[in-house]
Design a protein around this motif. Sequence first.
Motif, PDB file in Angstrom:
ATOM      1  N   PRO A  82      -0.690   0.937  -4.097  1.00 54.36           N
ATOM      2  CA  PRO A  82      -0.348   0.295  -5.335  1.00 54.36           C
ATOM      3  C   PRO A  82       0.488   1.118  -6.035  1.00 54.36           C
ATOM      4  O   PRO A  82       0.808   2.465  -5.823  1.00 54.36           O
ATOM      5  N   THR A 103      -0.560  -4.402  -7.399  1.00 55.51           N
ATOM      6  CA  THR A 103      -1.102  -4.208  -5.937  1.00 55.51           C
ATOM      7  C   THR A 103      -0.271  -4.815  -5.176  1.00 55.51           C
ATOM      8  O   THR A 103      -0.556  -4.819  -3.927  1.00 55.51           O
ATOM      9  N   THR A 158       0.906  -1.226  -0.087  1.00 54.48           N
ATOM     10  CA  THR A 158      -0.121   0.048  -0.053  1.00 54.48           C
ATOM     11  C   THR A 158       0.930   1.096  -0.111  1.00 54.48           C
ATOM     12  O   THR A 158       1.926   1.135   0.867  1.00 54.48           O
TER      13      THR A 158
END
Length: 103
Positions: A11, A25, A9
């Motif tokens: 992406p 991702t 996190t």
Amino acid sequence: MPLNDVPWTPPVTIRLQCGLERTFTGVYDALDFLENEWPLRHGERHDRAVKTCRRALNGIVPAVIAREAFMGACLEAGMPAVMAAWKVKPGSHLARAPRMAAI
């Protein structure tokens, strides 16, 4: 998403050499791209990214390290990361500094 994937996190979105954008991702997607679709084969950062992504999938290094290695390899290959634009919610107002009246 494969069961052994390690998500990251936020992406990573890169601009491919053809001009299209592609979003990754997690580590598995990045490793698959590095091994099967990479435009250059012998870059130093590419080799480092492949090794780092494999180590992240095996739980040896954190996903953030693999993410940075992947972004470095993309930069080396002329595929820069694309920065997402800020999204402002409808109806919200950006805070403004109060104006001072000239006396």
